[in-house]
Design a protein around this motif. Structure first.
Motif, mmCIF file in Angstrom:
data_model
loop_
_atom_site.group_PDB
_atom_site.id
_atom_site.type_symbol
_atom_site.label_atom_id
_atom_site.label_comp_id
_atom_site.label_asym_id
_atom_site.label_seq_id
_atom_site.Cartn_x
_atom_site.Cartn_y
_atom_site.Cartn_z
ATOM 1 N N VAL A 155 -1.236 -0.939 -4.274
ATOM 2 C CA VAL A 155 -2.492 -0.191 -4.159
ATOM 3 C C VAL A 155 -2.168 1.211 -3.658
ATOM 4 N N VAL A 203 -3.487 4.415 -1.914
ATOM 5 C CA VAL A 203 -4.581 4.753 -0.998
ATOM 6 C C VAL A 203 -4.675 6.277 -0.961
ATOM 7 N N LEU A 256 0.850 -1.182 0.000
ATOM 8 C CA LEU A 256 0.000 0.000 0.000
ATOM 9 C C LEU A 256 0.891 1.239 0.000
ATOM 10 N N ARG A 276 0.612 5.316 0.652
ATOM 11 C CA ARG A 276 -0.363 6.233 1.257
ATOM 12 C C ARG A 276 0.320 7.526 1.685
ATOM 13 N N ALA A 296 -8.788 -0.572 2.026
ATOM 14 C CA ALA A 296 -7.548 -0.785 1.283
ATOM 15 C C ALA A 296 -6.836 -2.043 1.762
#
Length: 286
Positions: free
Chosen positions: A102, A104, A53, A55, A194
Motif C-alpha cells: 500500500v 500511503v 506500507l 510512505r 492505511a
C-alpha cells in the motif's frame, strides 16, 4: 545503507518502509534506491510480514522521483538507458513483493515516485495529494515504456497524456475517480486508515494474493499468460487444502462464505447483502 530509508515492523505483521528526506521532498538518491530495494527484499524473506506500507515523511510529498543533481554528469543517451534500468529494478522489486503493498500518499507523488506508487497494489492518499509527471515542463526526459504501461493501467491513457504531454497534475478526487487511489482520507487519519487497510489485507489468503499479484504483473509487463507454475503452487498448497476442508466442514456449501473471510472483510460482505435486500424490497414495493 542509507538512513533516510528505514523499515519498521509492527507486532501485527504490518511493515512500513519510510522515505525520510522531507527537505528535498523525499527525492531519491542512488543510495536511497539501493536501501529501498534491500528493505523490500528483507520483507519478502520475512514470514512475519503480512502487508507492506510505503510512505514518505513530512506531509508534503510521497516521493519526488530522483534527485535532479544525479543527472548533471549525463553526457549522452547511453547514461539514460542505464538510469532507466536502475529505476526499473527498484520498481520491479516493489512489484514482485509477495505480500500486499500500500502506498500511503500525503502530498505530491510525481515522476519516479508516481511509478513506485503505481507498482504498489493499493494507494491511499490525503485530500491535498496531487499526482503528475511534469517532465515536459522541467527536464525534457521521458519514462520507460514499462512505467508508462503501469501508469496507463492505473490511470487510463487520457490521464497519462495529460500528466506527461500537458504537464498537468491530477488532484485526489480525479485520482480516486479513475481508480488509481483506493480511498481519500483527511491527512490526520491517513496513517491509521492505511494501517487498517493493511490489517484487512493481512487477514486474507497470502497464497491467493501472491498468485494474483504475479499473474497481473506478467500480463502487464511481460504480456505473458504463462501460469502453470502459479496454478500448481496454489492448488498444491496446504492453504488451499485447509480452505476446502474448512469450507465444507463449517456449513452447507450454498451458504458458506470464503474460508478467509472474517473481520472487516466479512462485515463488508454482510453490508453488501443488506444493500441488495433493501434494493429488492424497493423494487417489489414499486
Amino acid at each position: 545503507m542509507s538512513d533516510t530509508v528505514r523499515k519498521m515492523l509492527s507486532e501485527d505483521g504490518v511493515a512500513e518502509i519510510l522515505v525520510d528526506r522531507p527537505a528535498q521532498r523525499n527525492a531519491m538518491t542512488m543510495d536511497m534506491y539501493a536501501a529501498l530495494v534491500a528493505h523490500v527484499r528483507a520483507c519478502a524473506q520475512d514470514e512475519r510480514v503480512r502487508c507492506v506500507l510505503l510512505r514518505g515523511a513530512g506531509g508534503q510529498s510521497f516521493i519526488a522521483g530522483t534527485d535532479i543533481s544525479y543527472f548533471q554528469d549525463f553526457r549522452d543517451g547511453s547514461a539514460g538507458i542505464e538510469y532507466e534500468k536502475q529505476v526499473e529494478s527498484v520498481v520491479d522489486a516493489v512489484e514482485r513483493l509477495p505480500a500486499p503493498t500500500v502506498a500511503v500518499i500525503d502530498g505530491w507523488a510525481v515522476g519516479g515516485g508516481l511509478a513506485l506508487a503505481a507498482a504498489c497494489d493499493f494507494r491511499v492518499c490525503s485530500e491535498k495529494s496531487r499526482f503528475g509527471v511534469p517532465i515536459a515542463r522541467t527536464l525534457s526526459n521521458t519514462l520507460s515504456t514499462r512505467n508508462l504501461a503501469r501508469l496507463v493501467a492505473a490511470f487510463g491513457m487520457t490521464s497519462v497524456k495529460r500528466m506527461l504531454m500537458l504537464a498537468e497534475a491530477l488532484d485526489a478526487r480525479e485520482a480516486r475517480q479513475c481508480g488509481f487511489v483506493h480511498a481519500v482520507h483527511p491527512a490526520e487519519s491517513l496513517q491509521a486508515e492505511a494501517h487498517a487497510l493493511a490489517l484487512r489485507l493481512g487477514e486474507l489468503s497470502r497464497v491467493t494474493q501472491s498468485a494474483v499479484k504475479e499473474s497481473l504483473r506478467r500480463l502487464l509487463i511481460e504480456q505473458s499468460m504463462e501460469d502453470d507454475d502459479l496454478i500448481e503452487s496454489v492448488y498444491g498448497s496446504e492453504a488451499f487444502r485447509q480452505g476446502v476442508e474448512g469450507f465444507l466442514g463449517r456449513r452447507p456449501a450454498r451458504q458458506a462464505s470464503s474460508p478467509h473471510s472474517h473481520g472487516p472483510a466479512r462485515q463488508a460482505g454482510q453490508q453488501h447483502d443488506e444493500c441488495r435486500r433493501q434494493a429488492s424490497d424497493r423494487q417489489q414495493s414499486e
